[in-house]
Motif scaffolding. Structure first.
Motif, PDB file in Angstrom:
ATOM      1  N   SER A  13       0.845  -1.321   0.028  1.00 48.30           N
ATOM      2  CA  SER A  13      -0.083  -0.039  -0.011  1.00 48.30           C
ATOM      3  C   SER A  13       0.777   1.205  -0.086  1.00 48.30           C
ATOM      4  N   HIS A  34     -10.406  -2.955   1.851  1.00 49.60           N
ATOM      5  CA  HIS A  34      -9.197  -2.189   1.653  1.00 49.60           C
ATOM      6  C   HIS A  34      -9.321  -2.167   0.059  1.00 49.60           C
ATOM      7  N   THR A  83      -4.348  -5.869   5.942  1.00 50.01           N
ATOM      8  CA  THR A  83      -4.315  -4.562   5.527  1.00 50.01           C
ATOM      9  C   THR A  83      -3.954  -3.501   6.420  1.00 50.01           C
TER      10      THR A  83
END
Lengths: 376, 376, 376, 376
Positions: free
Chosen positions: A3, A125, C78
């Motif tokens: 990410s 997400h 996540t």
């Protein structure tokens, strides 16, 4: 790391569709940069849902709160973190998704990757909602690029096979050449009149109003059918000087590709004439050099402003293919992952029949982040 | 860093077309892996020039010397470095390029980026020759993936607009389904008969021999005209289990894109049905789930085996657009960067009229490296 | 990137002492991990100020809010983001610091690095307050390591030259060997009685109560004098199996060093017998191998459990030197950066006369993050 | 990645003690930098073995061959790779090490980490020989830093407890202040007389000749006993302007620490007064600011030129503790990993009784690489 994006800047995006908040941390922005927050919010507004007939009627209050990295309206050099708090999420809409993955979504792959503990609500997400923090970072990058005379212009090149007309580069330079900018729309990142987005009518950034109306008609039609439709966004980055980029794995294409494929629903990316280059000859495709006022230029720009991963001073151009919104009203085949039986699924909630219009600022944000990463 | 790739493995490529050597360092390969060097060299042979009518007659002795990281034929866990020594380089061929950049090459951008001290001979670090070290690393990755039951198959999908027929996935699975592998060519990375590349005739990997012959005719024709031609390579990766990849910036698309755009001449990349997805509806594009022997599958594979950056267990498919070789025999317009005058240029040396056939193993190498990086 | 740590996990810390919030994003934690939040908060409590005579009387409500990455008390795979909102900051205390840098602080270097726009209030991003987010991440890592049978124990080895007695490794293993754990303090990260921190009396983790009392007397004395004092923290990590780590730049020492030197006020770091090794001979310093129940062990542990960057199965031990708190009540010489004149400065606000006691959990957090990064 | 270092440059080191070659790839060096190869080789010569009584009599021909990244004597901007070919290696000396790990070496941990396939000969990738490639890269960095007016000076601070006298910073600045440089030794990286290493007599860089002789006597004595001895190297980096570095995890200490702990045998590292700071008070330890010719300076330099990870303009100083060479002639206890029986081991081969003198240029190389990484 999954990410995070960037070599010289570092963008980290966090959050799930229905978590307490979503947001981003942006490291590497120099101190002393003024951020025009109104301009930033109006840029983000272009991504917001519920603004017109072809986007979902959900309302989000997506105004980010800045926790760190700015003092007043000025960056202080250390990591910038901004949060958008999630409110009014209807997680119960998604209860059915615990067991039954939506075709075309990451529900099934998320289940295999993360197991029972994944956050499946609202796509977690993987949700398109996570493009909002990308727009915070990208909106800042757009402002910092504008300082350097670099501007990003974007149009919808096609929706469901209906194509826009004209040439984006020519169109955007029109105001520059004629001294007039009629019909050009301010995209919230330009200080001058000359680099604007297409889109005279409303929010629909096409060069041809007529083609834009046809595209909107396609969207309306598919919506009425309980279906959805995809499209292509074209982007041109003006003002990048020659010599920016690196060979091999960190060229402009590589960096743009890494972030562009981070936008949900993107399935293709081509630079310059892209796949068309595969069909023509070298003598047609090469962009010969000439001199203009002592500057090296190319008459054509089939290479999209990039040779060997490095900018040649011409506009950097690329096109991004978006698949149709996978959430459709029609009943679909799926599988119940708990009972391991085949089943039918009607996806709950209301969804954009076409995400392309809302994806336009996201592409601009991604483009700005990739280019700014080279130039910070 | 520009010449490095990977999160869990780290590939670094060094060298210029005419430097003493070119090579690669590959970190992160576990100890105790046997490398089949004959298989590796025969894989690399597929990239070598001078093997047939449509590739350049230059001869290279591209056999790599392994300096470290292997003891005998087995990895020892620390960085693997291999070098290909450059011999018989005709740098004087390139003297003219010191001043006059070739259209479509990185000569001009390299000059702006690195200045007078760049190595312009033979394209320097930008040369297609640097794909040889990528094939060393990729050839190793292919062997390590084969151990895990993962195979990479590739075909030439089109050359200059002439398209192959059939469906790559179906074709490659044909042997698997029928128990026969007639007409399938061993691509040097498979231990079984069932996953082979197309290409019954010679080295030209198409499903349809007839279309392959037409493509070769196009290449021969363009060569005769002193011109060149581009094409599209299609790749399918079989055997990647569901759940591989990460969301957002490190998904399978992102990682593949970073390395694929590191191959010279690549201008476009699409996954699954790619740009076609932008033209159809969600109900057409979504891949509905069903059960087959208790396994979740999709009947179609429009998403190219990837949802949310993560594999869904179906073959991972993508297509890569290569532009025509920019080096052509025809006279072209360029600029003398020393005198700053417009000039004509005839590119010296002999060059592939189409780099697509030699790029096939390079795409396989890149695919293998990106996937192995997730699975090491 | 400056505020990020980790290869397999990625910790990003954001915030300034007086910004709206401070916090952290932690990527790479697997899904499905239960976090014991009470245990985490009680771990963080050990870092909190105002708990006793030798720490500053300021009160902070440092309870983090988790914005993402957890659903209920379980990670979802996540990025995990947690924020501590800053309240009750007295920025006006710091007005004088706009012009006059505090000796021993980063005020001057921050000014040169970031210019006028730096956030000087409360030390900005350089503040010791930023160790709170490190404790959020480290507290999670401690719990995840405990799952794997890995425990971190820490003691104050010296304050202002007053040394603790005994041997940390022996001490912590005492409970294990005797079956009793008398006099051992739970450090909030162990599930068993046997691996506890020193510190029978209150919060002061020394093996010898008497030496601990002497250290506290030194702190009280320096506080009364308007001065401060430094000290050394010793840490032992139990349960790391042999074979963890990598050679050269990513060994256990390298990774620990990168994060340990990220704790403000750290000036030295040594592993095993450290600087003492430089004074003795090889025959004294080498740790000979022997067998215990079929396991390879060393009788001594001068190497601190690390050979060639890789763990040898013995406890990993290191010592960290902390300088005295630079903020003291005594008048000091400084320079007015606006008028460029020499001046006297009395640092405003109230400050810990010794940060070592509060740094103990921070060292544990850092140790846990570095080790977990190898083992995630 | 384990064998790579750097944020803006990227150093990758490859090779094993007895592999075909060892070497390094250095990315990120700008084009157009002239490398003085004679100076580089003479710098590397200082690390070479066999030059005097206290180093091993083995002979190495460590002259690197540059495969790429330079054209003539000038960098071309793309990765620089240099190789030292291994010749005359006596692998059979190490046969015994296949089963019996040497105490104090990485033989055992390498076995656990990499298994049977590790390269145990000569220590493999863990060998001190791998510091030769670090010196290639560091020697280049030293030259590039000298261009910027930055110089690295180093002395042996102690051997086996025998301490040098004087103050390194004062000593090195002596020539600068007096205009004379008597007794200062050129360290191969300075263009001027004023920044030189200590070491009037031979190659032994101490300030006090007498103490240097005593240290050499200790080494000779331990060698005669079949033993070895450790020591401390002190380093000062002159000319780094204020404002270089970053807070938290990428400060000067963090980056130096990552690479310094990559040198075999390093067990401790302290900046400025280091562990001494832990014993004194804030009023003693703080470095008050004053003005000298309009420049902000500190009278003392207890902080070692670094506050908050960022340089303050004073010399950057640190000390590195080296353990005694683990290879000694005395019989030691070990374990046969094949038979799993305790055994005695006499380490074969001839070895430095003290690696500290040869480690001096390695510390300089590491220091230069870490600092250049910030300034490239």
């Amino acid at each position: 790391m999954s990410s995070s994006f960037g070599n010289n800047i570092k963008l980290t995006i966090f959050g799930q569709s229905h978590s307490k908040g979503i947001g981003m941390t942006l490291e590497g922005i120099p101190a002393g940069k003024k951020i025009d927050f109104d301009r930033l919010y109006s840029f983000m507004e272009r991504r917001a849902p519920g603004r017109n007939a072809y986007s979902t009627p959900r309302k989000e209050a997506d105004k980010p709160e800045f926790l760190s990295g700015v003092v007043g309206d000025t960056t202080c050099g250390t990591p910038i973190t901004a949060v958008i708090y999630n409110t009014n999420t209807r997680s119960q809409d998604y209860d059915i998704l615990k067991d039954i993955p939506r075709p075309g979504h990451a529900d099934y792959t998320g289940f295999v990757r993360y197991g029972e503990s994944r956050d499946y609500t609202g796509g977690g997400h993987f949700s398109g909602r996570l493009t909002a923090p990308m727009c915070i970072a990208g909106g800042i990058a757009l402002q910092l690029l504008a300082e350097k005379g670099i501007f990003v212009s974007t149009r919808i090149a096609s929706i469901g096979g209906v194509r826009d007309e004209g040439n984006l580069t020519e169109y955007c330079l029109r105001g520059y050449k004629s001294g007039s900018a009629e019909g050009l729309r301010d995209n919230g990142n330009a200080d001058t009149e000359m680099f604007r987005n297409p889109g005279a009518e409303g929010d629909f950034p096409t060069i041809s109003d007529e083609q834009g109306r046809k595209m909107q008609a396609v969207i309306a039609e598919k919506k009425a059918e309980g279906d959805s439709v995809g499209g292509v966004i074209e982007c041109a980055i003006f003002g990048v000087p020659a010599g920016v980029g690196d060979p091999m794995f960190d060229g402009i294409e590589n960096r743009l590709a890494q972030i562009i494929f981070g936008i949900p629903a993107v399935k293709g990316l081509e630079f310059g004439n892209g796949f068309e280059a595969a069909e023509i000859t070298g003598s047609q495709n090469n962009d010969p050099f000439y001199l203009e006022n002592g500057q090296v230029k190319t008459g054509t720009n089939n290479c999209g402003g990039i040779l060997g991963g490095i900018s040649d001073g011409m506009p950097i151009t690329f096109r991004v293919a978006f698949k149709p919104t996978p959430s459709i009203a029609k009943e679909q085949d799926s599988v119940n992952l708990t009972t391991m039986e085949e089943t039918k699924l009607v996806v709950p909630g209301r969804h954009d029949p076409c995400i392309v219009p809302r994806a336009v600022p996201v592409v601009e944000a991604a483009a700005a982040l990739a280019i700014y990463d080279f130039l910070v």
